[in-house]
Design an enzyme around this catalytic site. Sequence first.
Site, short mmCIF file in Angstrom:
data_model
loop_
_atom_site.label_atom_id
_atom_site.label_comp_id
_atom_site.label_asym_id
_atom_site.label_seq_id
_atom_site.Cartn_x
_atom_site.Cartn_y
_atom_site.Cartn_z
CB VAL B 11 26.66 53.99 1.17
CG1 VAL B 11 26.43 52.53 0.77
CG2 VAL B 11 25.65 54.88 0.48
CB ALA B 14 30.74 52.08 0.61
CG ASP B 37 33.00 47.87 3.77
OD1 ASP B 37 32.69 47.10 4.70
OD2 ASP B 37 32.79 47.60 2.58
CB SER B 145 17.60 39.43 2.42
OG SER B 145 17.46 38.20 1.72
CE1 TYR B 159 22.21 37.88 4.32
CE2 TYR B 159 20.28 36.60 3.68
CZ TYR B 159 21.16 37.65 3.45
OH TYR B 159 20.97 38.48 2.37
CB THR B 194 26.80 39.96 -6.93
OG1 THR B 194 26.72 38.74 -6.17
CG2 THR B 194 25.63 40.86 -6.55
#
Lengths: 254, 256
Positions: B11, B14, B37, B145, B159, B194
Site C-alpha cells: 500500500v 500508507a 510512503d 477521486s 489533481y 478525514t
Amino acid sequence: MRLKEKTAIVTGASKGIGWAIAFGLAREGAHVAAVGRDPARVKGIVKEIRASGGKAIAIQADITQASEVRRMVDETLAAFQGIHILVNCAGGSLATSRLTADVRKEEWDAVVALNLKAPFLCAQAVFPYMKAQKMGRIINISSIAGRSSADLTGPQYTSAKAALQGLTRQLAREWGPWGITVNAVAPGITWDPLSKRQWESRSQEDRDTMLGAIALRRLAEAEDHAGAVVFLASEEADYITGCTLDTSGGRVMM
Amino acid sequence: MGRLENRIAVVTGAGGELGMAIARALAAEGAHMALFDFAGSKELEGIAAEIRQMGRKAHPLAGDLCDPAAVKNLMQEVAKDLGPPTILVNSGPGTLGTPSRAEEVSEEDWDIVIDRNLTAAFLCAQAALRYMEKAGAGSIVNISSSAARGYSDFSGPQYVAAKMGLIGLARHLAREFGAKGIRANALAQGFTQTQEAEPRWRTKTEKEKEALLRQIPLRRRASPAEHAKAVVFLASDDSSYITGATIDVSGGMFTL
C-alpha cells in the site's frame, strides 16, 4: 458471515446468475426468498440452499404484474423478518427478434416489462419496509448489452437494460436519505446452456475475436457476478450507491 | 479465515489516513503488509506496529516513489522479506496543498501532484507486476477521486488530471495483463471525512455544509474505512471478473 439474518428477495433465482446470487447471499447468512416463474425450478435452488444449511423459501410469481409483486412481498414477510435486500435478476431477451426491422410491438413490450418494469415494481413494493428500517440494498442486474450494445439480442433488450441503469441512479438519489442504496451490476457474456450452444456454433476465428476483446480472455461464470452482488448487499458497500459495476472481465471499462 | 489470507500487499501512501485505513482492512482479511510512503512520513512506524499487533507481518518502507531504481529496490525488499506481492494499492498523497484555481498553479505545483499521485503509481505497478506475472495472479487498485468522475471545486486541474490518469492507467494495465490473471481497477472516492480535510470543512458555514451534503444522496461524507472495504473487495476473489473498472464510492454523488 456478512449478511447474517438479513432478508433477501432474489427474482430470477431459478437458474444461472440468479441461482448463483441466491446461493451466494444464503452462504453469507441471508434468508432468501427465491422468486421465479417456473415453480419446479425455483424449488431447486431452495433445496440446494437448505441442503447447505441456509434458509430459503420458493415464491412462484409473474413479477411483471403489480398484484403478483404484492403477493411476493407478502409471502416474504410471512416467512422472514423485514426485507433488507432486493436483487432484481429476472430478465432476458425472451428469444425475441434481434434485428430492429423485425421487432414487433409485443416483443418490445414483453422485454421492457420483464427487464425494466418488473424491477421498478419490485423496488417500489419493498421501499416502505426499507424506509421504515432506514436500511436497504437494491441491486439491479443489468447487462453489458445495456452498458454498450450486443449482437445476439435486439434493441428492446439493450434499451431496457440501459434504462435499468437510469432507474438505478434515480432511485439511488431519491432513496439515499433513508439509507437505501441502489446499484446495478452489468454482467458480460456468462456460461449457461444457451451461451454454450451459441459459442459452439461460432467459428474459431469468431471465438478468438470475442475473447480477445475481453481483458481476462475468458467468459464469465455465474459465480463471478454473485461475488459483486454479495459485496453490494453487504455493509462493506455502505457508501456506494447509484453505481453500475461492470463484471465484464474488462470488456467494458467505465 | 480471511479472504486475503497470507497474501502480500503493498500500500502506498500508507502513512496517510486513507492508506492506513486500507492497510488495516487488508491486514484484517489476513494479508501481510508492505507499507510504502515518501521519506519523511512520520506515521509509517505507527501503522506497522498496529498491523503487527493484529498478528500480521508489516514492513514499513519509505523512499522516493518517483525514482524507478528506488521503487524497484523497495519492491525487491518486499519480495525478499515478505514474499512476492500480489496486491498493490496506489494511494497517492492528493493535492499536497496546491491551489485549486488553474491560473494560480505553478509548474512546480503541477509536477509534484502529477509525479507523486500518477507517476509513482505507474512505477510501483511496473515494479510489482514483475512478481505478479511470475505468480500468475494479482490485483492493482488505484485510488482515484470523484473529482475525476465529475468535477471538483476544491482541487485544481493538476489533481483532476492525475486522478483521471490513474483511471486510464488501471484500464491499460487491465488490458495488457488480463490474460495473465492480473486485474487492475480504480476506486473513485467521494467527499471523505478525514482529520486532514477537517480544518477546511470547519471554515464553511452551516448553510454551505448543508448545500454540499444535499448533493450527496446518502447525505453524509465517507469515512476512510468505507473506501478501505471497497479496496478489500477489489483485492479479493469476490471481484474475480472485474477489471479495468472504476468503482464510485461517492454516496451517489457521482456515478457512471
